[in-house]
Design a protein around this motif. Sequence first.
Motif, PDB file in Angstrom:
ATOM      1  N   GLY A  71       0.809  -1.064  -0.015  1.00  0.00           N
ATOM      2  CA  GLY A  71       0.051   0.170   0.046  1.00  0.00           C
ATOM      3  C   GLY A  71       0.820   1.290  -0.290  1.00  0.00           C
ATOM      4  O   GLY A  71       2.180   1.031   0.261  1.00  0.00           O
ATOM      5  N   GLY A  72       0.267   2.363  -0.390  1.00  0.00           N
ATOM      6  CA  GLY A  72       1.129   3.669  -0.632  1.00  0.00           C
ATOM      7  C   GLY A  72       2.226   3.451  -1.407  1.00  0.00           C
ATOM      8  O   GLY A  72       3.412   4.070  -1.036  1.00  0.00           O
ATOM      9  N   GLY A  73       2.392   2.779  -2.589  1.00  0.00           N
ATOM     10  CA  GLY A  73       3.624   2.601  -3.186  1.00  0.00           C
ATOM     11  C   GLY A  73       4.693   1.703  -2.662  1.00  0.00           C
ATOM     12  O   GLY A  73       5.735   1.380  -2.946  1.00  0.00           O
ATOM     13  N   ILE A  74       4.308   1.009  -1.644  1.00  0.00           N
ATOM     14  CA  ILE A  74       5.148  -0.055  -1.057  1.00  0.00           C
ATOM     15  C   ILE A  74       4.505  -1.541  -1.491  1.00  0.00           C
ATOM     16  O   ILE A  74       3.290  -1.639  -1.438  1.00  0.00           O
ATOM     17  N   ASP A  75       5.460  -2.031  -1.591  1.00  0.00           N
ATOM     18  CA  ASP A  75       5.257  -3.831  -1.872  1.00  0.00           C
ATOM     19  C   ASP A  75       6.429  -4.462  -1.641  1.00  0.00           C
ATOM     20  O   ASP A  75       7.038  -4.707  -2.361  1.00  0.00           O
ATOM     21  N   ALA A  76       6.538  -4.988  -0.429  1.00  0.00           N
ATOM     22  CA  ALA A  76       8.060  -5.302   0.162  1.00  0.00           C
ATOM     23  C   ALA A  76       7.586  -6.495   1.313  1.00  0.00           C
ATOM     24  O   ALA A  76       6.639  -6.590   1.830  1.00  0.00           O
ATOM     25  N   THR A  77       8.673  -7.334   1.369  1.00  0.00           N
ATOM     26  CA  THR A  77       8.570  -8.264   2.465  1.00  0.00           C
ATOM     27  C   THR A  77      10.033  -8.096   3.233  1.00  0.00           C
ATOM     28  O   THR A  77      10.941  -7.785   2.606  1.00  0.00           O
ATOM     29  N   PHE A  78       9.660  -8.392   4.478  1.00  0.00           N
ATOM     30  CA  PHE A  78      10.618  -8.437   5.574  1.00  0.00           C
ATOM     31  C   PHE A  78      10.765  -9.524   6.560  1.00  0.00           C
ATOM     32  O   PHE A  78       9.817 -10.330   6.934  1.00  0.00           O
ATOM     33  N   CYS A  83      13.828  -8.128  10.656  1.00  0.00           N
ATOM     34  CA  CYS A  83      13.433  -7.306   9.786  1.00  0.00           C
ATOM     35  C   CYS A  83      14.405  -6.743   8.612  1.00  0.00           C
ATOM     36  O   CYS A  83      14.364  -5.694   7.974  1.00  0.00           O
ATOM     37  N   GLU A  84      14.994  -7.598   8.161  1.00  0.00           N
ATOM     38  CA  GLU A  84      15.871  -7.423   6.901  1.00  0.00           C
ATOM     39  C   GLU A  84      14.932  -7.532   5.721  1.00  0.00           C
ATOM     40  O   GLU A  84      13.822  -8.213   5.871  1.00  0.00           O
ATOM     41  N   HIS A  85      15.194  -6.539   4.794  1.00  0.00           N
ATOM     42  CA  HIS A  85      14.320  -6.387   3.716  1.00  0.00           C
ATOM     43  C   HIS A  85      14.740  -7.652   2.764  1.00  0.00           C
ATOM     44  O   HIS A  85      15.842  -7.663   2.193  1.00  0.00           O
ATOM     45  N   LEU A  86      13.596  -8.304   2.468  1.00  0.00           N
ATOM     46  CA  LEU A  86      13.926  -9.321   1.611  1.00  0.00           C
ATOM     47  C   LEU A  86      13.630  -9.226   0.044  1.00  0.00           C
ATOM     48  O   LEU A  86      14.552  -9.435  -0.860  1.00  0.00           O
ATOM     49  N   THR A  87      12.507  -8.664  -0.318  1.00  0.00           N
ATOM     50  CA  THR A  87      12.202  -8.264  -1.744  1.00  0.00           C
ATOM     51  C   THR A  87      11.242  -7.385  -1.704  1.00  0.00           C
ATOM     52  O   THR A  87      10.636  -6.953  -0.806  1.00  0.00           O
ATOM     53  N   GLY A  88      11.150  -6.743  -3.152  1.00  0.00           N
ATOM     54  CA  GLY A  88      10.024  -5.767  -3.260  1.00  0.00           C
ATOM     55  C   GLY A  88      10.402  -4.247  -3.111  1.00  0.00           C
ATOM     56  O   GLY A  88      11.717  -4.094  -3.052  1.00  0.00           O
ATOM     57  N   GLU A  89       9.301  -3.455  -3.519  1.00  0.00           N
ATOM     58  CA  GLU A  89       9.938  -1.980  -3.488  1.00  0.00           C
ATOM     59  C   GLU A  89       9.589  -1.050  -2.202  1.00  0.00           C
ATOM     60  O   GLU A  89       8.488  -1.364  -1.886  1.00  0.00           O
ATOM     61  N   ILE A  90      10.321  -0.434  -1.773  1.00  0.00           N
ATOM     62  CA  ILE A  90      10.151   0.514  -0.742  1.00  0.00           C
ATOM     63  C   ILE A  90      11.095   1.461  -0.783  1.00  0.00           C
ATOM     64  O   ILE A  90      12.375   1.144  -0.806  1.00  0.00           O
ATOM     65  N   GLY A  91      10.825   2.680  -0.355  1.00  0.00           N
ATOM     66  CA  GLY A  91      11.947   3.856  -0.447  1.00  0.00           C
ATOM     67  C   GLY A  91      12.600   3.747   0.830  1.00  0.00           C
ATOM     68  O   GLY A  91      12.355   3.071   1.722  1.00  0.00           O
ATOM     69  N   GLY A  92      14.034   4.260   0.969  1.00  0.00           N
ATOM     70  CA  GLY A  92      14.684   4.420   1.930  1.00  0.00           C
ATOM     71  C   GLY A  92      14.131   5.086   3.319  1.00  0.00           C
ATOM     72  O   GLY A  92      14.367   4.490   4.434  1.00  0.00           O
ATOM     73  N   ARG A  93      13.513   5.983   3.091  1.00  0.00           N
ATOM     74  CA  ARG A  93      12.800   6.560   4.243  1.00  0.00           C
ATOM     75  C   ARG A  93      11.698   5.675   4.777  1.00  0.00           C
ATOM     76  O   ARG A  93      11.590   5.478   6.105  1.00  0.00           O
ATOM     77  N   ALA A  96      13.406   2.818   6.811  1.00  0.00           N
ATOM     78  CA  ALA A  96      13.785   3.421   8.037  1.00  0.00           C
ATOM     79  C   ALA A  96      12.754   3.171   9.166  1.00  0.00           C
ATOM     80  O   ALA A  96      12.702   2.945  10.252  1.00  0.00           O
ATOM     81  N   LEU A  97      11.427   3.605   8.695  1.00  0.00           N
ATOM     82  CA  LEU A  97      10.260   3.624   9.484  1.00  0.00           C
ATOM     83  C   LEU A  97       9.711   2.458   9.858  1.00  0.00           C
ATOM     84  O   LEU A  97       9.502   2.033  10.802  1.00  0.00           O
ATOM     85  N   VAL A  98       9.858   1.477   8.894  1.00  0.00           N
ATOM     86  CA  VAL A  98       9.572  -0.199   8.988  1.00  0.00           C
ATOM     87  C   VAL A  98      10.459  -0.517  10.350  1.00  0.00           C
ATOM     88  O   VAL A  98       9.942  -1.100  11.101  1.00  0.00           O
ATOM     89  N   LYS A  99      11.825  -0.409  10.111  1.00  0.00           N
ATOM     90  CA  LYS A  99      12.782  -0.897  10.950  1.00  0.00           C
ATOM     91  C   LYS A  99      12.460  -0.344  12.289  1.00  0.00           C
ATOM     92  O   LYS A  99      12.446  -0.778  13.294  1.00  0.00           O
ATOM     93  N   TRP A 100      12.122   1.146  12.440  1.00  0.00           N
ATOM     94  CA  TRP A 100      11.684   1.802  13.859  1.00  0.00           C
ATOM     95  C   TRP A 100      10.384   1.014  14.306  1.00  0.00           C
ATOM     96  O   TRP A 100      10.495   0.835  15.470  1.00  0.00           O
ATOM     97  N   TRP A 101       9.406   1.118  13.328  1.00  0.00           N
ATOM     98  CA  TRP A 101       8.252   0.286  13.718  1.00  0.00           C
ATOM     99  C   TRP A 101       8.543  -1.324  14.471  1.00  0.00           C
ATOM    100  O   TRP A 101       8.077  -1.491  15.476  1.00  0.00           O
ATOM    101  N   TYR A 102       9.320  -2.070  13.526  1.00  0.00           N
ATOM    102  CA  TYR A 102       9.734  -3.349  13.975  1.00  0.00           C
ATOM    103  C   TYR A 102      10.224  -3.552  15.510  1.00  0.00           C
ATOM    104  O   TYR A 102      10.023  -4.483  16.144  1.00  0.00           O
ATOM    105  N   ALA A 103      11.106  -2.607  15.494  1.00  0.00           N
ATOM    106  CA  ALA A 103      11.930  -2.421  16.790  1.00  0.00           C
ATOM    107  C   ALA A 103      11.026  -2.606  18.018  1.00  0.00           C
ATOM    108  O   ALA A 103      11.203  -3.093  18.974  1.00  0.00           O
ATOM    109  N   ARG A 104       9.896  -1.778  17.801  1.00  0.00           N
ATOM    110  CA  ARG A 104       8.909  -1.632  19.141  1.00  0.00           C
ATOM    111  C   ARG A 104       7.921  -2.615  18.934  1.00  0.00           C
ATOM    112  O   ARG A 104       6.960  -2.923  20.016  1.00  0.00           O
ATOM    113  N   SER A 105       7.395  -3.312  17.740  1.00  0.00           N
ATOM    114  CA  SER A 105       6.321  -4.131  17.482  1.00  0.00           C
ATOM    115  C   SER A 105       6.532  -5.739  17.134  1.00  0.00           C
ATOM    116  O   SER A 105       5.358  -6.284  16.887  1.00  0.00           O
ATOM    117  N   SER A 106       7.871  -5.813  17.309  1.00  0.00           N
ATOM    118  CA  SER A 106       8.064  -7.160  16.760  1.00  0.00           C
ATOM    119  C   SER A 106       7.473  -8.355  17.618  1.00  0.00           C
ATOM    120  O   SER A 106       7.117  -9.468  17.083  1.00  0.00           O
TER     121      SER A 106
END
Length: 128
Positions: A71-78, A83-93, A96-106
């Motif tokens: 959604g929102g231009g993102i289609d990625a797997t981690f 939280c390693e980015h495995l495949t798909g499209e996602i911008g750098g910003r 970084a937000l996904v990784k921040w979220w993951y650190a708190r929501s894993s």
Amino acid sequence: MNPYEEIERRATSAESLQECIEVLEILLSDGFSVWIDGSLYNIKQLVARVNGLRIEVFSREHPPPHFHISGGGIDATFSISDCEHLTGEIGGREKALVKWWYARSSPALVRAWNESRPSDCPVGTVEK
């Protein structure tokens, strides 16, 4: 109580046709299916949906354990484990937000993964 037990409870305790219809609507619209042994499973587990962004884990998956963000231009797997980015499209910003979220929501993500595993899942559960 896991989601499958909750559906089972609602189906067996329904006292009206309306309650039965509500259970069937959930089963038909939320990606449920039935194993050969008669047990219920969900094709995917929606972890969260925010402003059109979906975070999902699927019950019949290939290794490594991972989650999908779309959604929102993102289609990625981690990876769920780190939280390693495995495949798909996602911008750098966004990454970084996904990784921040993951650190708190894993913990919730791992719980969603583990609760959606069928008994014969080749990938298995995640310990974290």
